[in-house]
Design a protein around this motif. Structure first.
Motif, mmCIF file in Angstrom:
data_model
loop_
_atom_site.group_PDB
_atom_site.id
_atom_site.type_symbol
_atom_site.label_atom_id
_atom_site.label_comp_id
_atom_site.label_asym_id
_atom_site.label_seq_id
_atom_site.Cartn_x
_atom_site.Cartn_y
_atom_site.Cartn_z
ATOM 1 N N UNK A 57 0.797 -1.221 0.000
ATOM 2 C CA UNK A 57 0.000 0.000 0.000
ATOM 3 C C UNK A 57 0.832 1.276 0.000
ATOM 4 N N UNK A 58 2.084 1.184 -0.464
ATOM 5 C CA UNK A 58 2.908 2.375 -0.528
ATOM 6 C C UNK A 58 4.199 2.118 -1.280
ATOM 7 N N UNK A 59 4.878 3.206 -1.630
ATOM 8 C CA UNK A 59 6.186 3.109 -2.275
ATOM 9 C C UNK A 59 6.953 4.401 -2.054
ATOM 10 N N UNK A 60 8.266 4.314 -2.221
ATOM 11 C CA UNK A 60 9.108 5.498 -2.187
ATOM 12 C C UNK A 60 10.314 5.251 -3.082
ATOM 13 N N UNK A 61 10.989 6.338 -3.428
ATOM 14 C CA UNK A 61 12.147 6.265 -4.300
ATOM 15 C C UNK A 61 13.122 7.372 -3.907
ATOM 16 N N UNK A 62 14.333 7.278 -4.418
ATOM 17 C CA UNK A 62 15.347 8.281 -4.125
ATOM 18 C C UNK A 62 16.436 8.200 -5.176
ATOM 19 N N UNK A 63 17.312 9.190 -5.206
ATOM 20 C CA UNK A 63 18.470 9.174 -6.084
ATOM 21 C C UNK A 63 19.558 8.353 -5.405
ATOM 22 N N UNK A 64 19.855 7.190 -5.957
ATOM 23 C CA UNK A 64 20.875 6.327 -5.394
ATOM 24 C C UNK A 64 22.243 6.623 -5.967
ATOM 25 N N UNK A 65 23.195 5.776 -5.617
ATOM 26 C CA UNK A 65 24.551 5.957 -6.118
ATOM 27 C C UNK A 65 25.013 4.736 -6.886
#
Length: 112
Positions: free
Chosen positions: A104-112
Motif C-alpha cells: 500500500x505504498x512506495x518510495x524512491x530516491x536518487x541512489x549511487x
C-alpha cells in the motif's frame, strides 16, 4: 557517459522484489519513447536496462514498474498496480533510481 539502473526492495518482506517488469522511457516532443526494458532478477536488480556503455542524452526519463503481478504471486492485494518514476538526467553521472515497495505504498530516491 550516463547510465541508468534500478533495483526494487519489498520493504514489507525485507527482500528484493523478483520478476518485476520495468520499462525505461525518454520524453520527446511527441510523448514517451521506450529506450530500455527488463525484469528484476532474484536480487531485485536489472542488468542492462541502460548501461554506461550507452551515452544517454540529457532529458526527462520515466521508469515504469509493473508491480501488480509481483503482489499477485504473493497472494497479496496492492493499491498501486504500477509505479511511474519520472526524473531528469542533466549530467554524465550514473543515475541509480531504487524503488521501495509495500502493498500500500512506495518510495524512491536518487541512489549511487
Amino acid at each position: 557517459m550516463t547510465g541508468i539502473s534500478t533495483h526494487i526492495l519489498d520493504t514489507a518482506r525485507g527482500q528484493p522484489a523478483e520478476n518485476v517488469p520495468v520499462t525505461l522511457y525518454k520524453q520527446s516532443e511527441g510523448g514517451w519513447i521506450e529506450v530500455g526494458q527488463g525484469t528484476t532478477n532474484n536480487d531485485g536488480r536489472i542488468t542492462g536496462l541502460a548501461t554506461d556503455e550507452v551515452n544517454l542524452p540529457e532529458g526527462v526519463y520515466k521508469l515504469d514498474f509493473a508491480i501488480l503481478d509481483y503482489f499477485k504471486q504473493l497472494e497479496q492485494k496492492c493499491f498501486y498496480p504500477e509505479v511511474s518514476v519520472i526524473f531528469e538526467v542533466c549530467d554524465d553521472r550514473h543515475h541509480h533510481v531504487p524503488l521501495l515497495i509495500s502493498p500500500f505504498g512506495y518510495s524512491t530516491y536518487r541512489g549511487s
